[in-house]
Enzyme design. Structure first.
Site, PDB file in Angstrom:
ATOM      1  N   HIS A 664       0.831  -1.201   0.000  1.00  0.00           N
ATOM      2  CA  HIS A 664       0.000   0.000   0.000  1.00  0.00           C
ATOM      3  C   HIS A 664       0.873   1.261   0.000  1.00  0.00           C
ATOM      4  CE1 HIS A 664      -2.901  -2.976   1.516  1.00  0.00           C
ATOM      5  NE2 HIS A 664      -3.841  -2.167   1.051  1.00  0.00           N
ATOM      6  N   ASP A 737      -4.453  -6.719  -7.368  1.00  0.00           N
ATOM      7  CA  ASP A 737      -4.728  -6.030  -6.114  1.00  0.00           C
ATOM      8  C   ASP A 737      -5.072  -4.587  -6.494  1.00  0.00           C
ATOM      9  OD1 ASP A 737      -4.963  -5.490  -3.424  1.00  0.00           O
ATOM     10  OD2 ASP A 737      -3.023  -6.353  -2.887  1.00  0.00           O
TER      11      ASP A 737
END
Length: 808
Positions: A664, A737
């Protein structure tokens, strides 16, 4: 004793006017002999009805009744359980092609039952046939019936008939919805339809195609059979008998109750779960199936000598010829009262079934609750129906109006189910749903154990209105179908509800799905209303069903269970699960409440093997550091989700548990070689295909020891196509993702990352930061030849096939 020889002569003279001629033209009737009953329990808050499903029972045929002796064929002595031969092996390329084509028509591989070569030939026949009109998709839907009954099907004749079959709209007199004319190999669908249309026409076509399948099994409607000392004789053999033997030979009567109600019963088994006509004769066949087992019913319907097998049932039960004649005529009259005469010595179906039960299974029928239910359906009164329906449908979140009552007993995959066509009003959308309800029911506890619902209007949209026709989609529409986005990416959304702005946005951006987070999920009622309305708007916009997605693993990643407003217990981190059974229970628990709310995709379970103890992002989300344990436990969670119609996703390929950094935030990598990963982290993903995992999520981690640079695996053609798809053989959906994560956005523009992902072999782009930029870049790449349009088509075909067959 009647003069059987005289009777035979009468049959020969009047063959074309007897009840047996019903076989030449068969059809479903609109008449409903039972009253319409409205269940009167207080409605509960509802979920989107079409998403409800029950756990799938075993695929093994059989009976729910007491164990019966092994059944043998009346003509060759072959054990019924051994009738279906093993499919002939075919090259892997043919298997792959058959699976691909089947998926385009909403058939999963398990529906082919290994008959890959036959399906490819069947597909060629269907594609070359210009006389199927808009009903071609329905013809594909009957292939599971063919695949399950190859022991009875004449393959060469089937393919010839499939290539020449006509399905046409035609004006049909009387109450029939449709008719199959075997002599001209044509299904006629009645154009005289009552108003408002009740959306049972799909079942009508399916019913008539069951007659087509029965015909392709080699049914000879003009042949007469006789029994002499337990030996089966054709008419020619009968004429060669001596006068004495001819007088002893027993003609086998035309068993129309098998031909007509058999088509309806198999329609219920393979399509709707409920019967729409021939109620009492279908109930009788279900009684036979309960007593003798599923294989015996298949023999009765599909064999060329159904009349003989019907006669054998009665004679083996000790019936005299006279009583056999009365029983057959009684059952034919029950099926076709407008064509057959009620015999003077009428025998009720309840009495016949009781006789057969005693003969085959012995005493005990009076205390056999499931068998008694079958008997009770013939004589049910209004009060009985109201009491029973209140129990059967007690757990539904709406009040159905049944088109027949009580619901008909249908044995599906060895389990007794109760099926009924019905209409209901969705309390959230206020939309009237026309469909069918299959209820599981525990007769001992008198409690429902789950439901399967079919929205017939939606099924007609799938089969007849081209909603899934990739050839009719523009390139832009196909690209957007590959995108799963956040709600705000469709425009200036009110994040917790859906209105006209969202309908307009869906028409402009026909995306494949939407993922939801804590901010959009306030409480159960708000979430149900939002998701239900969104699917309704997708339908209104002419889109396939949306993937409605959420991250609900349990533990720290649980958008629903971590919100007290939903009043569900968090199963806790996966690290703490102790057994495979516990893992399956977690999957079922999560699947149930997600299905209740209206979700159909869970980006779970986490299939990462935790080999980096300092992992910031995975940690206790993983089942542990043993790849075999992770595989077994993750598969169990997936199976539990599937029981409630929720698609599953193994994440994060090739193994986020091998890195400590968080993708992230930015770059996260492992120095492991491919051999190292294959020996540990990749093991769960290597088995994903065999385990029926719907999606594999590609991680943004980098593997410089393998690729030579820091390209994220989610954007690597070598990792996703060469390794995952080709070497590991995974044929499900590959999804990135979230593309808004730092590991991607730090170095790549939105459009550049989207193009790289598609080239790498990704089928679904999750959360591209700028939807227009991503779609523009992919469209330009196709136009300039950087991406072949076949790559786009491949991805969209898989997406649409999964929506067609995977979401319940």
């Amino acid at each position: 004793m009647k003069n059987r020889f005289l009777f035979i002569c009468v049959l020969l003279v009047f063959a074309c006017t007897t009840a047996g001629c019903a076989n030449h033209m068969t059809g479903g009737t609109d008449t409903d002999p039972t009253p319409v009953v409205t269940v009167t329990e207080t409605p509960k808050p509802t979920e989107e009805p079409v998403l409800i499903d029950t756990p799938a029972p075993t695929d093994e045929p059989g009976t729910t009744g007491p164990a019966a002796p092994e059944v043998t064929s009346a003509t060759d002595g072959t054990a019924a359980g051994t009738l279906t031969p093993s499919p002939t092996p075919v090259p892997q390329e043919a298997v792959d092609e058959a699976v691909r084509i089947a998926a385009l028509h909403g058939l999963t591989e398990d529906k082919l039952h290994g008959e890959y070569a036959l399906f490819l030939d069947f597909s060629k026949a269907a594609e070359a046939n210009k006389n199927l009109n808009e009903y071609k998709e329905t013809l594909y839907r009957i292939f599971p019936v063919i695949a399950d009954n190859t022991a009875y099907i004449d393959r060469e004749y089937l393919l010839k008939c499939a290539a020449e079959l006509s399905i046409i709209d035609n004006e049909i007199s009387g109450a029939h919805r449709g008719e199959y004319h075997w002599d001209i190999n044509t299904v006629m669908v009645n154009t005289i339809r009552e108003e408002p249309v009740d959306h049972r026409w799909t079942a009508t076509v399916f019913h008539e195609l069951m007659h087509f399948v029965d015909h392709c099994a080699g049914s000879d409607f003009d042949e007469w059979y006789y029994l002499l000392d337990d030996k089966v004789l054709t008419f020619g053999e009968f004429l060669e008998l001596s006068d004495e033997d001819m007088s002893r030979a027993e003609p086998c009567l035309a068993a129309d109750y098998i031909i007509e109600s058999g088509a309806e019963l198999f329609t219920a088994k393979y399509f709707s779960g409920a019967t729409q006509s021939y109620y009492e004769s279908c109930q009788f066949l279900s009684g036979l199936e309960y007593i003798y087992g599923t294989e015996r019913i298949k023999e009765l319907f599909f064999s060329t000598d159904s009349d003989v097998k019907s006669a054998k049932i009665f004679f083996d039960a000790g019936y005299s010829y006279d009583r056999y004649e009365d029983a057959t005529e009684s059952l034919n009259w029950l099926t076709y009262p407008e064509r057959c005469i009620r015999p003077d010595n009428y025998i009720s179906p309840e009495e016949i079934l009781t006789d057969l039960y005693k003969s085959e299974l012995g005493d005990g029928w009076e205390t056999d609750r499931e068998f008694r239910y079958i008997l009770d359906t013939f004589t049910a009164d209004w009060d009985y129906c109201e009491r029973l329906n209140a129990k059967v449908y007690a757990d539904l979140n709406f009040t159905p109006v049944l088109l027949c009552s009580p619901p008909a007993p249908v044995i599906i995959d060895g389990e007794m189910t109760l099926g009924a066509y019905a209409t209901w009003t969705d309390p959230n959308t206020k939309r009237t749903v026309n469909g069918a309800i299959t209820a599981g029911y525990d007769f001992e506890k008198e409690k429902p154990v789950g439901y399967r619902l079919i929205d017939m209007e939606e099924m007609e949209n799938i089969l007849f209105r081209g909603a899934y026709d990739i050839g009719a989609m523009t390139l832009r529409e196909k690209i957007l179908q590959m995108c799963v986005i956040t709600p705000e990416q469709l425009g200036n959304w009110n994040m917790t509800s859906v209105g006209e702005n969202e309908l307009a946005a869906l028409r402009k951006y026909p995306v494949g799905g939407v993922i939801f987070f804590e901010d959009q999920l306030q409480d159960p009622d708000q979430t149900r209303n939002m998701l239900s309305k969104l699917q309704e708007y997708a339908r209104e916009a002419g889109l396939p069903r949306l993937f409605l997605c959420v991250d609900e693993e349990g533990g720290k990643v649980a958008r629903i269970a971590n919100n007290p407003a939903f009043n569900v217990k968090n199963p806790g981190p996966m690290k703490d699960i102790e057994t495979v059974d516990d893992a399956a229970g977690v999957g079922r628990y999560i699947g149930k409440y997600l299905s209740d709310l209206g979700f159909n995709v869970d980006f779970a379970p986490d299939a990462d093997v935790l080999t980096a103890p300092g992992s910031k992002i995975i940690g206790n989300r993983s089942f542990g550091d043993d790849p075999q344990k992770v595989t077994e436990y993750a598969a169990a969670v997936s199976d539990g989700l599937h029981e409630y119609g929720i698609l599953s996703c193994f994440k994060h390929f090739p193994g986020h548990g091998a890195v400590e950094a968080d993708t992230h935030e930015g770059l996260a990598y492992t120095d492991k070689s491919l051999e190292d990963l294959m020996a540990c982290e990749i093991i769960p993903f290597a088995k994903a295909g065999d385990l029926g995992i719907d999606m594999v999520m590609a991680a943004h981690i980098s593997v410089p020891a393998i690729l030579g640079d820091n390209t994220p695996c989610s954007l690597s053609e070598y990792m996703l196509t060469t390794i995952l798809k080709e070497r590991l053989g995974y044929k499900g959906l590959v999804i990135t993702d979230a593309l808004n994560m730092g590991a991607v956005t730090k170095d790549l523009a939105d459009g550049e990352a989207a193009v790289m992902a598609v080239k790498a072999g990704v089928d679904i782009l999750l959360m591209p930061p700028d939807l227009d930029a991503a779609a523009d870049a992919i469209e330009a790449a196709v136009t300039n030849g950087e991406i072949a349009e076949s790559r786009i088509n491949e991805a969209v075909e898989k997406i649409l096939a999964k929506k067609l067959s995977g979401i319940q």
